[in-house]
Design a protein around this motif. Structure first.
Motif, mmCIF file in Angstrom:
data_model
loop_
_atom_site.group_PDB
_atom_site.id
_atom_site.type_symbol
_atom_site.label_atom_id
_atom_site.label_comp_id
_atom_site.label_asym_id
_atom_site.label_seq_id
_atom_site.Cartn_x
_atom_site.Cartn_y
_atom_site.Cartn_z
ATOM 1 N N ILE A 178 78.246 -37.823 -55.479
ATOM 2 C CA ILE A 178 79.665 -38.155 -55.297
ATOM 3 C C ILE A 178 80.629 -37.131 -55.877
ATOM 4 O O ILE A 178 81.759 -37.006 -55.405
ATOM 5 C CB ILE A 178 79.989 -39.541 -55.907
ATOM 6 C CG1 ILE A 178 79.507 -39.603 -57.356
ATOM 7 C CG2 ILE A 178 79.396 -40.659 -55.067
ATOM 8 C CD1 ILE A 178 79.868 -40.888 -58.086
ATOM 9 N N HIS A 179 80.199 -36.399 -56.902
ATOM 10 C CA HIS A 179 81.084 -35.475 -57.623
ATOM 11 C C HIS A 179 80.440 -34.107 -57.766
ATOM 12 O O HIS A 179 79.216 -33.978 -57.702
ATOM 13 C CB HIS A 179 81.365 -35.977 -59.050
ATOM 14 C CG HIS A 179 82.019 -37.301 -59.153
ATOM 15 N ND1 HIS A 179 81.900 -38.100 -60.260
ATOM 16 C CD2 HIS A 179 82.828 -37.977 -58.285
ATOM 17 C CE1 HIS A 179 82.593 -39.206 -60.094
ATOM 18 N NE2 HIS A 179 83.155 -39.162 -58.888
ATOM 19 N N VAL A 180 81.293 -33.111 -58.019
ATOM 20 C CA VAL A 180 80.838 -31.874 -58.644
ATOM 21 C C VAL A 180 81.262 -31.954 -60.103
ATOM 22 O O VAL A 180 82.442 -32.115 -60.403
ATOM 23 C CB VAL A 180 81.441 -30.622 -57.988
ATOM 24 C CG1 VAL A 180 80.993 -29.369 -58.759
ATOM 25 C CG2 VAL A 180 81.036 -30.508 -56.527
ATOM 26 N N ASN A 181 80.279 -31.897 -60.989
ATOM 27 C CA ASN A 181 80.550 -31.935 -62.424
ATOM 28 C C ASN A 181 80.397 -30.541 -62.995
ATOM 29 O O ASN A 181 79.397 -29.870 -62.719
ATOM 30 C CB ASN A 181 79.571 -32.867 -63.142
ATOM 31 C CG ASN A 181 79.685 -34.303 -62.678
ATOM 32 O OD1 ASN A 181 79.037 -34.686 -61.716
ATOM 33 N ND2 ASN A 181 80.504 -35.082 -63.336
ATOM 34 N N GLY A 182 81.366 -30.129 -63.810
ATOM 35 C CA GLY A 182 81.290 -28.815 -64.426
ATOM 36 C C GLY A 182 81.586 -28.888 -65.906
ATOM 37 O O GLY A 182 82.353 -29.746 -66.360
ATOM 38 N N ALA A 204 84.343 -19.063 -63.398
ATOM 39 C CA ALA A 204 84.942 -19.215 -64.728
ATOM 40 C C ALA A 204 83.899 -19.235 -65.833
ATOM 41 O O ALA A 204 84.238 -19.368 -67.011
ATOM 42 C CB ALA A 204 85.765 -20.493 -64.774
ATOM 43 N N GLY A 205 82.620 -19.116 -65.463
ATOM 44 C CA GLY A 205 81.565 -19.103 -66.454
ATOM 45 C C GLY A 205 81.051 -20.477 -66.839
ATOM 46 O O GLY A 205 80.319 -20.617 -67.831
ATOM 47 N N ALA A 206 81.430 -21.493 -66.062
ATOM 48 C CA ALA A 206 80.981 -22.858 -66.347
ATOM 49 C C ALA A 206 79.734 -23.194 -65.548
ATOM 50 O O ALA A 206 79.459 -22.588 -64.510
ATOM 51 C CB ALA A 206 82.097 -23.849 -66.009
ATOM 52 N N ASP A 263 80.520 -26.367 -51.816
ATOM 53 C CA ASP A 263 80.093 -25.067 -52.327
ATOM 54 C C ASP A 263 81.271 -24.283 -52.896
ATOM 55 O O ASP A 263 81.121 -23.551 -53.887
ATOM 56 C CB ASP A 263 79.423 -24.260 -51.223
ATOM 57 C CG ASP A 263 78.066 -24.838 -50.820
ATOM 58 O OD1 ASP A 263 77.462 -25.565 -51.630
ATOM 59 O OD2 ASP A 263 77.623 -24.552 -49.686
ATOM 60 N N ARG A 264 82.453 -24.428 -52.297
ATOM 61 C CA ARG A 264 83.636 -23.746 -52.821
ATOM 62 C C ARG A 264 84.017 -24.288 -54.200
ATOM 63 O O ARG A 264 84.421 -23.527 -55.080
ATOM 64 C CB ARG A 264 84.821 -23.901 -51.853
ATOM 65 C CG ARG A 264 84.704 -23.108 -50.579
ATOM 66 C CD ARG A 264 85.939 -23.318 -49.709
ATOM 67 N NE ARG A 264 87.154 -22.841 -50.375
ATOM 68 C CZ ARG A 264 88.394 -23.178 -50.011
ATOM 69 N NH1 ARG A 264 88.564 -24.040 -49.008
ATOM 70 N NH2 ARG A 264 89.425 -22.682 -50.644
ATOM 71 N N ILE A 265 83.867 -25.599 -54.382
ATOM 72 C CA ILE A 265 84.163 -26.190 -55.689
ATOM 73 C C ILE A 265 83.206 -25.618 -56.737
ATOM 74 O O ILE A 265 83.623 -25.201 -57.826
ATOM 75 C CB ILE A 265 84.032 -27.725 -55.638
ATOM 76 C CG1 ILE A 265 85.020 -28.322 -54.648
ATOM 77 C CG2 ILE A 265 84.259 -28.319 -57.038
ATOM 78 C CD1 ILE A 265 84.766 -29.800 -54.341
ATOM 79 N N VAL A 266 81.933 -25.590 -56.410
ATOM 80 C CA VAL A 266 80.931 -25.045 -57.326
ATOM 81 C C VAL A 266 81.270 -23.601 -57.679
ATOM 82 O O VAL A 266 81.186 -23.188 -58.846
ATOM 83 C CB VAL A 266 79.526 -25.135 -56.706
ATOM 84 C CG1 VAL A 266 78.507 -24.355 -57.540
ATOM 85 C CG2 VAL A 266 79.094 -26.592 -56.571
ATOM 86 N N ALA A 267 81.699 -22.833 -56.695
ATOM 87 C CA ALA A 267 81.994 -21.415 -56.918
ATOM 88 C C ALA A 267 83.141 -21.226 -57.904
ATOM 89 O O ALA A 267 83.127 -20.287 -58.713
ATOM 90 C CB ALA A 267 82.314 -20.726 -55.592
ATOM 91 N N VAL A 268 84.141 -22.093 -57.852
ATOM 92 C CA VAL A 268 85.266 -21.980 -58.794
ATOM 93 C C VAL A 268 84.765 -22.171 -60.223
ATOM 94 O O VAL A 268 85.128 -21.412 -61.141
ATOM 95 C CB VAL A 268 86.366 -23.012 -58.465
ATOM 96 C CG1 VAL A 268 87.450 -22.987 -59.552
ATOM 97 C CG2 VAL A 268 86.984 -22.721 -57.106
#
Length: 273
Positions: free
Chosen positions: A171-175, A162-164, A153-158
């Motif tokens: 397996i991944h968080v893709n942005g 940033a507006g992404a 969830d912290r990765i998603v929040a970053v």
């Protein structure tokens, strides 16, 4: 989510197109099994349009479009589709954003990469990042020790600060930057290449997946199927698949293929009777 065994014969016979995620839907624990690959090949030979719709990178998708028994592939969560014309020996590529826009977005993603890796211990770039053209993939369990959901969830929040856009796969968080996802590019492919309008698609397409980045597809297609391991992400899904297989991962995909092939065979036998 109803058991896939409850899919009606009428609905199974209506399917002409199989859209499917790859990781943990066709693959099993990171491996493409013989039975899952055979299911792909059997569907393709039987005349179904078969299209992987994946978060995997452009480099992989070039290979998949060329080498696998598929009709096209949507990659990087909707950034593009590739279609290989085997007769003309030509790869057709369609991107959501221009080359210039992708370069501008890459500079912004580079800043997100620095922040994630510096502030969230245990994260790493996905090992396939070098082969990507439009997104940033942060590994949380493929080649690193699995991170808890709070860190995911912290990765998603970053990304979102940033507006992404950010989507969680198995397996991944893709942005990425851009107003697209798996569904928008799949719809473009169906219309542009196969002349399948949306109303027809809703009646003739089945989608198989397993994780939150498949949610737009689960929501859009009445014939949506989750392989059994989708249970692990059910709490993250507002829109769940309509059906669920007994088998996990590739076994679940093979289960879906068997049902579709049996329905196709029965339809052919009835027509010849």
């Amino acid at each position: 989510m109803k058991p896939l065994s409850q899919l009606s014969r009428e609905d199974a016979r209506s399917v002409r197109v199989v859209l499917t995620d790859i990781d943990d839907t066709i693959t099993t624990e990171g491996t493409l099994t013989a039975s899952a690959y055979a299911a792909l090949e059997q569907l393709h030979r039987a005349g179904f349009l078969v299209v992987p719709v994946t978060g995997r990178p452009a480099g992989w998708c070039d290979h998949i479009a060329r080498m696998w028994p598929v009709d096209a592939v949507v990659g990087e969560n909707g950034a593009f589709y590739f279609r290989y014309d085997r007769k003309q020996k030509k790869m057709h590529q369609h991107f959501w954003a221009s080359r210039q826009e992708r370069a501008q977005n890459r500079a912004r993603l580079d800043q997100i990469e620095k922040e994630v890796l510096a502030t969230i211990p245990g994260t790493a770039l996905a090992s396939d990042q070098d082969y990507r053209v439009a997104d940033l993939a942060i590994d949380f369990c493929e080649d690193v020790p699995a991170l808890p959901e709070t860190e995911i969830d912290r990765i998603v929040a970053v990304f979102e600060r940033a507006g992404a856009q950010a989507k969680v796969s198995s397996i991944h968080v893709n942005g990425w930057f851009g107003d697209y996802d798996k569904l928008s590019m799949a719809k473009a492919l169906l219309a542009d290449v196969f002349n399948i309008d949306w109303e027809t698609a809703k009646r003739s397409v089945v989608f198989a997946g397993d994780s939150p980045n498949d949610e737009p597809m689960f929501a859009a297609f009445p014939l949506s199927v989750g392989v059994a391991n989708v249970h692990a992400f059910a709490h993250r899904l507002k829109n769940k698949p309509a059906y669920i297989t007994e088998g996990h991962s590739g076994d679940g995909f093979a289960e879906l293929a068997r049902i579709l092939l049996e329905a196709r065979d029965q339809q052919a036998q009835a027509a010849n009777a």
